[in-house]
Design an enzyme around this catalytic site. Structure first.
Site, PDB file in Angstrom:
ATOM      1  N   HIS C 122      56.987  37.438  62.360  1.00  0.00           N
ATOM      2  CA  HIS C 122      58.046  36.861  63.159  1.00  0.00           C
ATOM      3  C   HIS C 122      59.296  37.516  63.925  1.00  0.00           C
ATOM      4  CE1 HIS C 122      61.312  33.487  62.637  1.00  0.00           C
ATOM      5  NE2 HIS C 122      60.645  32.779  62.408  1.00  0.00           N
ATOM      6  N   ASP C 199      59.222  40.020  53.469  1.00  0.00           N
ATOM      7  CA  ASP C 199      60.127  39.027  54.686  1.00  0.00           C
ATOM      8  C   ASP C 199      59.086  38.157  53.791  1.00  0.00           C
ATOM      9  OD1 ASP C 199      59.926  36.662  56.158  1.00  0.00           O
ATOM     10  OD2 ASP C 199      59.914  37.510  58.107  1.00  0.00           O
ATOM     11  N   GLN C 202      56.413  33.369  54.203  1.00  0.00           N
ATOM     12  CA  GLN C 202      55.734  32.346  53.579  1.00  0.00           C
ATOM     13  C   GLN C 202      55.578  32.935  52.529  1.00  0.00           C
ATOM     14  OE1 GLN C 202      55.523  29.917  55.026  1.00  0.00           O
ATOM     15  NE2 GLN C 202      57.278  30.369  57.380  1.00  0.00           N
ATOM     16  N   LYS C 225      62.353  26.649  53.618  1.00  0.00           N
ATOM     17  CA  LYS C 225      60.981  27.053  53.570  1.00  0.00           C
ATOM     18  C   LYS C 225      60.944  26.560  52.455  1.00  0.00           C
ATOM     19  CE  LYS C 225      60.864  30.156  57.706  1.00  0.00           C
ATOM     20  NZ  LYS C 225      60.395  28.871  58.634  1.00  0.00           N
ATOM     21  N   CYS C 363      58.094  32.142  66.992  1.00  0.00           N
ATOM     22  CA  CYS C 363      59.108  32.647  67.062  1.00  0.00           C
ATOM     23  C   CYS C 363      57.936  34.285  66.821  1.00  0.00           C
ATOM     24  CB  CYS C 363      60.006  32.914  65.671  1.00  0.00           C
ATOM     25  SG  CYS C 363      60.803  31.604  66.554  1.00  0.00           S
TER      26      CYS C 363
HETATM   27  C1  LIG Z   1      57.677  34.566  58.719  1.00  0.00           C
HETATM   28  C2  LIG Z   1      58.840  34.341  59.088  1.00  0.00           C
HETATM   29  N1  LIG Z   1      59.231  35.396  58.872  1.00  0.00           N
HETATM   30  C3  LIG Z   1      60.888  34.694  58.923  1.00  0.00           C
HETATM   31  C4  LIG Z   1      61.463  33.472  58.899  1.00  0.00           C
HETATM   32  C5  LIG Z   1      62.692  33.163  59.638  1.00  0.00           C
HETATM   33  O1  LIG Z   1      63.036  33.035  59.019  1.00  0.00           O
HETATM   34  P1  LIG Z   1      64.969  31.583  58.883  1.00  0.00           P
HETATM   35  O2  LIG Z   1      64.958  30.996  60.371  1.00  0.00           O
HETATM   36  O3  LIG Z   1      64.878  30.024  57.865  1.00  0.00           O
HETATM   37  O4  LIG Z   1      65.479  32.884  58.891  1.00  0.00           O
HETATM   38  C6  LIG Z   1      60.123  32.798  59.574  1.00  0.00           C
HETATM   39  C7  LIG Z   1      60.589  31.330  59.654  1.00  0.00           C
HETATM   40  O5  LIG Z   1      60.384  30.606  60.624  1.00  0.00           O
HETATM   41  C8  LIG Z   1      59.493  33.243  58.601  1.00  0.00           C
HETATM   42  O6  LIG Z   1      58.055  32.121  58.883  1.00  0.00           O
END
Ligand SMILES: Cc1ncc(COP(=O)(O)O)c(C=O)c1O
Ligand SMILES: Cc1ncc(COP(=O)(O)O)c(C=O)c1O
Lengths: 405, 141, 405, 141
Positions: C122, C199, C202, C225, C363
């Protein structure tokens, strides 16, 4: 005139009992209590609209995006910014200052450059600059204040040099209550093309702020101190600065395109809003600002000034009490000490009687070092405080102070 | 006197107060009875830092008993320390180690010892017991 | 077995109508909906306990501090950290990664040092490292994945060199659904004394995570999430790393002492929690974690896997549908495209029928570049989704796909 | 035909659909009628970026009328553009400038033009009107 009794009903927590006594909440400078409309706006959001923004295509996401951008528009109007993309939502005021310290710092600060703050700043407006100066070998210069808690503007004017890159001062001191001469500070800095950041932690909840009229370059707001929810804040920045500054955090939404080699950043304000923002918080903060407007910032400010005058008058009569901060322009807080007692002693006994006052250094240790005291007891006011509460508290302080003599 | 006898005595002393103001007045008075730590021992090494107030504590071991001296910059903390020293000072390491300080709750001061209070009292009791363990250990070597 | 119908009643938003149809929410990978207990915990806080923490002396502040530290303890237990001071509350996962990128980066990264991420990350796990590498003249290396969406571990192992300072990969890809071989990745990195950041965006909402068993050095969580409120996140870091890292933001609470000349930083975790934290959010997040535990992480995960299998089976039968991500170990999301249609086309029509699916690049643009597609339509699952919902959605996708042939 | 006549015609065309699926099927069919922008004009300068899909737009001015051509990578967007071009293309700058595009709301596509939708349609309408203003200006010089 405010109908305080009616207004108090908007704040459910004020019905709380502390050690069997009615809660008298005199700690609004640390955080304000929340009106029911703000609490409801959070519940409503999670019950009806919640969905991640990022301009998703489905209805909930559309709605949520709309609410978020509406909140930005509300904030823009609330402080009269020129453009809504000059409003960046942050998790708090501390983050807003850190954002500028990093992004302005990385963009504009070179070794031997100078940044000016005052000696009465909250740690949030000291430490980020110390960290920046250490990283960049820049120099932090300090505007001193006098015994009454008034900044020395003559010294300030001498501090500004060719090397000065930024001035950062608080609107109102959270310890001394001093309302600083911000327009004068800004005008002088601008004569030398130096931008000015205002720590507005103690501002919008007490009076109408117009960032265009102030002509400040950056203005920062702590949502939770302005009847909004925790974890919210606002950075206002003039487009001309924000636009040039490198981003602060990297992640979703702050980019235009990402490849594994190279990333192109998004336009304002998104460049500074990496990741899933607290859109629920932003909406609730906008609700709080609307609530303040519905009550009337001027009425609130006048009411609080009355409370401050009354408390000052009463405590001044007690010879065992020393008040810290006697600036002619003062607002929202009253710091004092009781002879023979540690601030914690007084705070603890007051608490047993239901009075919630903050004691300690209020995250402004340099002020304590100046007066050579371990801290103060601080009475601070919100729109919901009453003259009766002030009278009762001052009487209790009189009783307590006798115990220590 | 034994630790629990002293505790019971304190509980009885406090039972006459039906008002927090009187209780605190009494604690403030007690603060004056505290056996103050010698100024040369009021050093960094003996300080217990709370967020709001500080506590200094020292311990000496003589004739099988531990003698504590202490100080604080807060009067109420000092008063409570004074009580703690009444209870624990001049006792054997063994009995200090095992002491159950039930009087604190009984006289209504439990919350002063909560970890969030950060007035150094909780850390002080720990330190008092640590001294007891240390001296006990020395003894039994 | 989960009683989904009963469980759905915990989520008030699921009663919403979209264009007159029942909302079918398949966008939990973007953000999950909130159970009533989480919403209530926020209301309760503002109604009964709200007060700034910083260990103030008055009762509300004490209570609030206690609730905040209790929340930390809950999180610690939830992911089985060794110490509660290894739990840092952040405003989100993106901030957690940025914190490490800055603080680990400033402390340990020198020119020519190498950081390894994967090609399926991401943006939150790409951009902060790009920014760091640019600032420090360090090098970002990429673990590629194959057409099924599986990381190439052989290449990974060859990427690690003497210069490697950190590996940062996602637990599960939010686009491909790939569950990466984290234990193997960590073990190999540790053979070379390289720390690993996970990270976990998920993760905890789908299965039990044990950071000590994983032996990861950093683990990051996105509160929103995982059924928690917006604006919350967690950074877990091993003491040995956090302790050495310079602070990220400066301000209140992260200091031990401040003078205008020199500041001494606080101990863990406060060193990394500058300013008034979102203590209400932390409490509500802890409530969400307790809710997950009360339902059972394993039951939730199994249920979601069934939904994923069913959806995969159904959509595989449609020849106009291409699924992206076919790793053997897969979880929580299903990305696909319909022949002849832009993802937005499909998302828009689905929305009109009440189905909330996310469309776009999620993203994670490098994944789109790999497959040379403009984006995907993504179906993602939460504990509250039912097999009926999956069947109805797959049927609708069949109908829609015919419109574009 | 005048702009409003065309709009009324479209509204009538859409009135037969009582189901979103049919409406979208019709829009998808309309997408095939779009007068596609010449490939050499599909350049950066003519692109209107949305978050999700892109739109290209070009305009030519002949005989007092503006002829628009366009394209999009999303079919539904293309269908809606096709409608917009039906309405605005081949009209005078003056009437384009002043056009009130009420048909969009009438056929239920208003939300496709919301700023949050970011499919480039709103920006496209703006761009179409800007062309009209520009050509009008040229004319009146
Ligand atoms: C794999 C992954 N990493 C990072 C993020 C970023 O999370 P946040 O926008 O809540 O900080 C997300 C959220 O879409 C994600 O799915
Ligand atoms: C003057 C001033 N500046 C900064 C802050 C920090 O605000 P926050 O902790 O909400 O980020 C405060 C809050 O106490 C303050 O009073």
């Amino acid at each position: 005139m405010l109908d305080i009794q009616k207004l108090r009903l908007d704040f459910p927590i004020l019905q709380t009992k502390i050690h069997g006594k009615d809660l008298v909440y005199f700690d609004s400078a640390a955080t304000t209590q929340k009106p029911q409309v703000v609490i409801d706006s959070i519940v409503d959001y999670y019950t009806k609209y919640n969905s991640n923004i990022h301009r998703g295509i489905h209805s909930l996401s559309q709605l949520s995006t709309q609410l978020y951008e509406d909140a930005r528009e509300t904030v823009k109007q609330f402080i009269n910014a020129e453009h809504n993309y000059e409003i960046v939502f942050t998790k708090g005021l501390t983050e807003a200052i850190n954002l500028v310290a990093f992004s302005f710092g990385e963009t504009f600060i070179k070794p031997n450059d100078e940044i000016i703050i005052s000696a009465m700043e909250h740690h949030a407006n000291i430490v980020p600059w110390q960290m920046l100066c250490e990283r960049k070998q820049a120099i932090l210069k300090i505007i001193p204040f006098d015994n009454d808690g008034v900044l020395d503007l003559d010294i300030y004017k001498n501090l500004i040099t060719e090397k000065t890159k930024l001035v950062s001062v608080s609107y109102i001191s959270n310890v001394l209550g001093t309302k600083n001469p911000i327009p004068e500070i800004i005008k002088f800095a601008h004569l030398h093309n130096v931008p000015v950041l205002i720590d507005g932690a103690q501002s919008v909840q007490h009076e109408k702020i117009d960032v265009q009229k102030l002509d400040c370059d950056f203005f920062t707001i702590a949502g939770h101190k302005a009847y909004g929810p925790n974890g919210t804040g606002v950075l206002y920045g003039k487009e001309k600065w924000l636009d040039k500054m490198v981003p602060y955090q990297g992640g979703g939404d702050m980019i235009k395109t990402v490849t594994l080699q190279k990333t192109e950043y998004n336009t304002l304000p998104f460049k500074f809003e990496a990741g899933t923002t607290d859109y629920v918080g932003a909406h609730a903060l906008a609700t709080a600002f609307k609530y303040i407007e519905s009550i009337g910032a001027e009425l609130i400010g006048n009411h609080e000034k009355q409370l401050l005058s009354l408390a000052t008058e009463k405590l001044s009569k007690n010879e065992a009490v020393t008040i810290y901060g006697n600036a002619p322009q003062k607002s929202c807080v009253l710091s004092f000490l009781v002879k023979g007692a540690h601030p914690a002693d007084v705070g603890m006994i007051l608490d047993k009687q239901g009075f919630a006052l903050r004691t300690g250094t209020h995250c402004a240790e340099p002020i304590m070092q100046y007066y050579n005291i371990p801290g103060t007891i601080r009475m601070s006011f919100g729109m919901y405080n009453t003259t009766d509460e002030v009278l009762a508290c001052c009487e209790m302080i009189d009783r307590i102070s006798k115990m220590f003599q | 006197m034994e630790i629990n006898e002293i505790q019971d005595q304190i509980i009885e002393d406090f039972s006459v107060f039906d008002d927090w103001m009187d209780k605190y007045q009494y604690i403030i008075d007690l603060s004056k009875e505290l056996k103050i730590i010698k100024s040369e021992e009021k050093v960094e090494q003996n300080v217990i830092k709370g967020c709001q107030s500080q506590v200094w504590l020292s311990a000496e071991y003589t004739n099988g008993k531990i003698i504590y001296t202490a100080d604080s910059d807060a009067i109420i903390t000092k008063g409570i320390i004074s009580l703690l020293i009444k209870v624990l000072s001049n006792q054997s390491p063994e009995s200090i180690k095992n002491a159950d300080l039930y009087f604190i709750e009984a006289i209504g001061l439990k919350e002063n010892l909560s970890p969030t209070r950060s007035n150094g009292l909780l850390a002080m009791i720990k330190q008092m017991k640590l001294y007891a363990i240390a001296f006990d250990h020395k003894e039994n070597r």
